[in-house]
Write an enzyme that holds these catalytic residues in place. Structure first.
Site, short mmCIF file in Angstrom:
data_model
loop_
_atom_site.label_atom_id
_atom_site.label_comp_id
_atom_site.label_asym_id
_atom_site.label_seq_id
_atom_site.Cartn_x
_atom_site.Cartn_y
_atom_site.Cartn_z
N TYR A 56 44.54 57.73 48.24
CA TYR A 56 45.20 57.56 49.54
C TYR A 56 45.92 58.88 49.88
O TYR A 56 47.12 59.02 49.61
CB TYR A 56 46.21 56.40 49.51
N TYR A 108 38.95 60.62 51.31
CA TYR A 108 39.17 59.28 51.86
C TYR A 108 38.21 59.01 53.01
O TYR A 108 37.97 59.87 53.85
CB TYR A 108 40.62 59.14 52.36
N GLY A 194 47.42 44.44 55.31
CA GLY A 194 47.82 45.06 54.04
C GLY A 194 47.11 44.43 52.86
O GLY A 194 46.96 45.04 51.82
N ASP A 196 43.90 43.76 52.13
CA ASP A 196 42.63 44.14 52.74
C ASP A 196 41.45 43.21 52.52
O ASP A 196 40.74 42.88 53.45
CB ASP A 196 42.20 45.52 52.23
N ARG A 228 37.32 47.19 43.70
CA ARG A 228 37.44 47.52 45.13
C ARG A 228 36.60 46.56 45.98
O ARG A 228 35.75 45.84 45.46
CB ARG A 228 36.95 48.96 45.37
N TYR A 384 41.23 43.97 43.54
CA TYR A 384 42.08 44.36 44.67
C TYR A 384 42.96 43.19 45.14
O TYR A 384 43.77 42.71 44.37
CB TYR A 384 41.14 44.90 45.76
N GLU A 428 48.36 50.61 40.72
CA GLU A 428 48.38 49.99 42.06
C GLU A 428 48.42 48.46 41.93
O GLU A 428 49.15 47.80 42.65
CB GLU A 428 47.12 50.45 42.81
#
Ligand code: DGY
Length: 463
Positions: A56, A108, A194, A196, A228, A384, A428
């Site tokens: 990011y 990105y 947020g 995703d 992801r 995620y 994360e």
């Protein structure tokens, strides 16, 4: 695993840990606050903080808000700079974009040339950005800066300089994102939530018939693709953006034609919490009575409709509402608990929500709090927002539980958050299953993740 996959997996997981020695030190020898500070310092760009190097590489709205809370404990000037840089990118109509592209980066996708936010006539002329937003955390973040500051007079002077911008942002939402004047605002893209790739969106995506686009993803060069969103999900993400771009990001046209239009309990809780913070901060500053009266009107309607429309008695939880297809989305996620943070439920309802949390998220032996109902067949502890623990949602849950007097559970959320970071580092997101952790375990997604560092600093400073 095929040879190719294995090779790829290796290159992904063998990236050096920011401070590899630390992880193997006994817990009592670790200095988590120092490790967290090092991460924030390393990601600091002079006027904002990268959420995560490579993965990011720009400024993200809600990341910036949470990061500013960490900075407030370490260096209030940086906290103020983080927020003023974010607000400097506000559009003329009050909108605040979810990414501000301060710099060039090819790590990105999709970048500024894809988003083309300039299509909107009121977009910032100074910054390249996206034309979607993220949960409106800025109001309560200002209040956090005030709470943490040791010099209340000085921080109030800063707040006085920027607070009207946050008010204008809320005004934007109520004027443009609430077509039926309900007091609940919609999001038109899953990236605005947020969360995703939450399973929440699956049924909507199934209605969309998105084309298969030709594009090159960059996220999977940084993170194991298992952790992801899928390529097909990216088709949907791009399809919604294409529709918005076709309408030059015009809210009215998006409301008429976007296949994705959702009233999200997390997003609306952030708005309501921020409304409350604005009321309290305006009162502290003095004056601006008309603004206080207006926010109180928004607040009354928002909380009322939120309780009427988004609470599902059978599930014992707040849930999302699909405004495009006029139906409730009957899944529970960690977003379902955010209303506690915004003081939306009554004490009796709060107890019901806590019962649901214990039943569906604690499981036999899970760290709190998974991001999706662990009893659902859509739950995935690795991927995620389909199951892993996120420190920002834990932070929101911790303060919400504490506020309603669920002290023991709040302390457990705090303890679990710190233990996960102690075990694997400032990642994360994290696997909720205690049984999978060994000395060699890692977290998921990006490492040296700024909001994880920032919010762990806040939790470590909290009693
Ligand atoms: C991403 O690219 O995964 C971001 O979360 C979008 O905001």
């Amino acid at each position: 695993m095929s040879l190719l996959r294995l090779k790829r997996h290796r290159t992904l997981v063998e990236k050096p840990y920011f401070n590899p020695i630390q992880k193997y030190l006994p817990v009592f020898m670790r200095d988590l606050k120092k490790e967290a500070r090092d991460i924030l310092e390393k990601n600091w760009q002079g006027n904002f903080t990268l959420p995560c190097e490579g993965l990011y590489p720009f400024q993200w709205l809600w990341d910036s808000g949470f990061i500013a809370i960490g900075w407030a404990h370490l260096d209030m000037e940086k906290a103020k700079k983080e927020i003023s840089t974010l607000l400097d990118a506000q559009w003329e109509n009050g909108f605040i974009p979810h990414i501000i592209f301060h710099n060039e980066s090819d790590t990105y996708f999709p970048g500024p040339d894809y988003h083309c936010a300039y299509l909107h006539p009121k977009a910032s002329k100074k910054y390249k950005s996206t034309g979607i937003t993220q949960p409106p955390v800025t109001g309560f973040v200002l209040h956090e800066l005030y709470r943490i500051s040791k010099n209340k007079g000085a921080i109030l002077l800063f707040i006085e300089q920027v607070i009207d911008k946050v008010y204008e942002n809320h005004n934007y939402f109520y004027q443009n994102r609430d077509p039926y004047n309900e007091g609940l605002v919609y999001i038109y893209h899953n990236w605005e939530s947020g969360t995703d790739n939450s399973p929440m969106w699956d049924d909507i995506f199934n209605t969309m018939n998105s084309p298969e686009y030709n594009f090159e993803r960059r996220d999977t060069a940084h993170v194991d693709p298992e952790q992801r969103p899928s390529r097909r999900e990216y088709d949907h993400y791009l399809h919604i953006l294409e529709i918005a771009k076709k309408h030059n990001y015009d809210d009215e046209k998006i409301a008429e034609s976007s296949p994705f239009l959702v009233q999200d309990p997390l997003f609306n809780s952030m708005l309501i919490k921020s409304n409350q913070s604005l009321i309290e901060l305006y009162e502290l500053i003095g004056g601006k009575h008309e603004k206080i009266i207006q926010i109180k009107k928004w607040q009354e309607k928002s909380i009322h409709t939120f309780n009427e429309k988004l609470f599902d008695k059978e599930l014992g939880a707040y849930i999302h509402y699909d405004l495009r297809n006029n139906r409730s989305i009957k899944y529970i996620s960690s977003s379902s608990f955010a209303p506690l943070f915004a003081r939306i439920p009554s004490q009796i309802r709060a107890q019901k929500i806590v019962d649901t949390l214990l039943e569906r998220f604690l499981g036999k032996d899970n760290y709190l709090c998974a991001s999706f109902d662990t009893s659902s067949d859509k739950y995935n502890s690795v991927k995620y927002w389909r199951g892993p623990v996120w420190i920002n949602l834990n932070w929101i849950l911790y303060y919400g539980l504490k506020d309603y007097g669920f002290q023991a559970l709040a302390q457990q959320v705090k303890k679990d958050s710190i233990e996960l970071v102690e075990k694997v580092g400032f990642y994360e997101y994290f696997d909720p299953r205690k049984e999978v952790y060994t000395i060699n375990s890692r977290g998921y997604g990006g490492n040296n993740f700024s909001w994880t560092a920032a919010l762990i600093i806040d939790l470590l400073n909290e009693n």
